[in-house]
Design a protein around this motif. Structure first.
Motif, PDB file in Angstrom:
ATOM      1  N   GLU A   1      39.955  46.232  30.744  1.00 50.26           N
ATOM      2  CA  GLU A   1      38.703  45.669  30.246  1.00 50.26           C
ATOM      3  C   GLU A   1      38.719  45.489  28.733  1.00 50.26           C
ATOM      4  OE1 GLU A   1      35.967  44.552  31.644  1.00 50.26           O
ATOM      5  OE2 GLU A   1      36.548  44.924  33.721  1.00 50.26           O
TER       6      GLU A   1
ATOM      7  N   ARG B   1      42.746  39.309  27.135  1.00 49.61           N
ATOM      8  CA  ARG B   1      42.959  38.710  28.450  1.00 49.61           C
ATOM      9  C   ARG B   1      44.338  38.051  28.567  1.00 49.61           C
ATOM     10  NH1 ARG B   1      38.257  37.926  31.791  1.00 49.61           N
ATOM     11  NH2 ARG B   1      37.108  39.845  31.499  1.00 49.61           N
ATOM     12  N   ARG B   2      44.824  37.490  27.477  1.00 54.92           N
ATOM     13  CA  ARG B   2      46.095  36.760  27.547  1.00 54.92           C
ATOM     14  C   ARG B   2      47.278  37.675  27.860  1.00 54.92           C
ATOM     15  NH1 ARG B   2      45.079  37.740  22.210  1.00 54.92           N
ATOM     16  NH2 ARG B   2      46.830  38.550  20.967  1.00 54.92           N
TER      17      ARG B   2
ATOM     18  N   LEU C   1      47.051  40.380  30.014  1.00 56.17           N
ATOM     19  CA  LEU C   1      46.811  41.157  31.231  1.00 56.17           C
ATOM     20  C   LEU C   1      47.767  40.803  32.371  1.00 56.17           C
ATOM     21  CD1 LEU C   1      42.901  41.331  31.346  1.00 56.17           C
ATOM     22  CD2 LEU C   1      44.535  42.922  30.315  1.00 56.17           C
ATOM     23  N   SER C   2      48.070  39.529  32.533  1.00 57.30           N
ATOM     24  CA  SER C   2      48.938  39.133  33.648  1.00 57.30           C
ATOM     25  C   SER C   2      50.304  39.792  33.540  1.00 57.30           C
ATOM     26  CB  SER C   2      49.085  37.608  33.677  1.00 57.30           C
ATOM     27  OG  SER C   2      47.855  36.998  33.971  1.00 57.30           O
TER      28      SER C   2
ATOM     29  N   ASP D   1      34.912  39.682  37.565  1.00 52.29           N
ATOM     30  CA  ASP D   1      35.394  38.625  36.676  1.00 52.29           C
ATOM     31  C   ASP D   1      36.831  38.865  36.235  1.00 52.29           C
ATOM     32  OD1 ASP D   1      34.639  40.833  35.175  1.00 52.29           O
ATOM     33  OD2 ASP D   1      34.133  39.640  33.420  1.00 52.29           O
ATOM     34  N   LEU D   2      37.205  40.159  36.109  1.00 55.52           N
ATOM     35  CA  LEU D   2      38.586  40.489  35.757  1.00 55.52           C
ATOM     36  C   LEU D   2      39.517  40.212  36.937  1.00 55.52           C
ATOM     37  CD1 LEU D   2      40.379  41.506  33.532  1.00 55.52           C
ATOM     38  CD2 LEU D   2      39.868  43.843  34.204  1.00 55.52           C
TER      39      LEU D   2
ATOM     40  N   HIS E   1      40.061  36.510  37.017  1.00 53.71           N
ATOM     41  CA  HIS E   1      40.982  36.091  35.952  1.00 53.71           C
ATOM     42  C   HIS E   1      42.433  36.345  36.354  1.00 53.71           C
ATOM     43  CE1 HIS E   1      42.684  35.644  31.912  1.00 53.71           C
ATOM     44  NE2 HIS E   1      43.314  36.791  32.118  1.00 53.71           N
TER      45      HIS E   1
END
Length: 451
Positions: A41, A45-46, A48-49, A70-71, A74
């Motif tokens: 959290e 975000r970029r 996380l994958s 939402d996560l 994503h």
């Protein structure tokens, strides 16, 4: 813990920048799934994958379940079909159903496309159950045994089939037609003699719930009987699934949040506050604000009706806020206590007269105490006449009484007619008590002051 996560997140970002993926994997493997979800959290975000792909498959699935919707959405957008299939295969069925119910249609389509036909069929079956019922929150991943199995055979069966089950702490004994006839804790199996059969050591009086039972009642059953899992049966007594204690905790949290929102005159939302947009919060609040504003016209019309009396004794006007606030507070105290009793199944409709009698005595004690203190204050500080002070203090006693009675009966009556007791706690209770307290006030003033 929040401070620790910030420190860990800074270290993880550094390892990512330095491409120390082996070190990263070793660090993540030591963390609990819920902590990994919390960590995701606060990370950019970029990144996380890539970070998610470093997790072992089983741990990745556990962490994925703990994440906000939402996560999850994503991450799914960044998954290949094979990666998504691996996650779906690792998820327990009830967790998959939860995602399917909440995520957007395009994401759900991808999830279902990667599920095997049997899983898709089970998901569709569970989605047929009423919302917030036991059937909608259960999982079909449990261990079942037959009564004629010997203890060694049962243990072998558990080892062979229990790997992908949500729990093996309790196994369920079913007949040839799938009817639930008993349960066996794993402890009993381990401690039993090899020559004994499952039928000989099983517990026959099994606490179970039906697929149509409300999820809040299911959670209360957990609390009442200290269960770690509850079997779910259909109308013919056939075992169709189980609800585990972690699901019960989620249900209680969800129901408590919903009740708090309703008591505060806010439309409940499943999303965390910080995840809601300004417009979403506006939509959840404005309907109730409009209703309460319109309902407040009743109190306004009452004040207008007695305008001449107020102009004769301006001191009466100064006491209106105190009387209305006190009435609202007394009503809220009573309703909050009763709503809690209803939710814990401690209070039923048949108890209404006992509740009213108890609240009557409480109201008398509270009203007399507040009136006595207020009388002294009016005489010594406000310098009003004894008659005016008597009007205000008598009104206070009656207002407390009415507020307590209305506050304790409204939730019980709402539950009786199938309504939500929590809605009665604030939105409607306040308006009713305000109107009644003003009517009482001006009627007493009319009698004692002849206005």
């Amino acid at each position: 813990m929040a401070k620790d996560l910030l420190i860990i997140s800074e270290a993880i970002e550094k390892f990512l920048d330095e491409r120390k993926y082996t070190t990263l994997r070793d660090v993540l493997k030591t963390m609990q799934a819920a902590d990994i979800a919390a960590l995701f959290e606060i990370l950019p975000r970029r990144k996380l994958s890539l970070l998610f792909r470093l997790l072992p498959k089983e741990q990745a699935a556990e962490a994925f379940v703990e994440m906000d919707l939402d996560l999850q959405e994503h991450l799914i957008h960044g998954f290949s079909d094979n990666e998504l299939k691996e996650i779906v295969d690792e998820l327990y069925l009830d967790d998959t159903v939860d995602m399917v119910e909440e995520l957007p249609a395009n994401v759900v389509k991808r999830i279902l496309a990667q599920a095997n036909p049997e899983t898709r069929q089970l998901i569709n079956e569970m989605l047929q159950y009423p919302e917030d019922s036991a059937g909608s929150v259960m999982t079909t991943e449990y261990v079942d045994l037959s009564a004629d199995m010997t203890v060694p055979d049962a243990i072998k069966h558990i080892k062979r089939t229990g790997v992908d089950k949500e729990t093996i702490n309790v196994c369920y004994v079913t007949s040839s037609d799938r009817k639930l006839i008993g349960e066996v804790p794993i402890r009993s199996l381990i401690l039993a003699e090899d020559k004994e059969t499952v039928g000989e050591i099983m517990q026959k009086n099994v606490i179970s719930v039906t697929t149509q039972e409300d999820q809040e009642e299911v959670a209360q059953t957990f609390a009442k009987y200290d269960c770690i899992a509850l079997p779910v049966v259909d109308s013919e007594g056939r075992l169709v699934g189980i609800v585990t204690v972690d699901d019960a905790i989620d249900i209680l949290q969800s129901e408590a949040t919903e009740d708090i929102d309703k008591m505060a005159a806010v439309t409940p939302s499943d999303r965390p506050y910080l995840k809601l947009s300004t417009f979403a919060i506006y939509k959840s609040r404005i309907p109730w604000l409009l209703i309460l504003m319109i309902s407040a016209t009743f109190t306004g019309s009452i004040i207008t009706h007695y305008e001449s009396a107020l102009s004769s004794y301006l001191v009466l006007t100064a006491s209106i806020p105190m009387l209305m606030d006190t009435g609202g507070n007394c009503g809220s105290q009573a309703s909050a206590t009763i709503i809690r009793g209803i939710s814990l199944q401690q209070i039923k409709f048949s108890d209404i007269f006992r509740v009213v009698w108890k609240e009557t005595r409480v109201a008398l004690l509270c009203g007399l105490t507040l009136a006595a203190v207020n009388f002294v204050k009016l005489i010594l500080l406000s310098k009003v006449t004894v008659t005016v002070a008597a009007v205000i203090c008598l009104t206070l006693v009656f207002t407390v009484f009415v507020a307590k009675i209305v506050g304790c009966t409204l939730p019980i009556l709402a539950k009786r007619v199938g309504g939500d007791p929590a809605v009665m706690a604030s939105p409607f209770l306040t308006t009713i008590v305000d109107a009644l307290s003003l009517i009482i006030y001006f009627e007493i003033a009319g009698v004692l002051l002849h206005i």
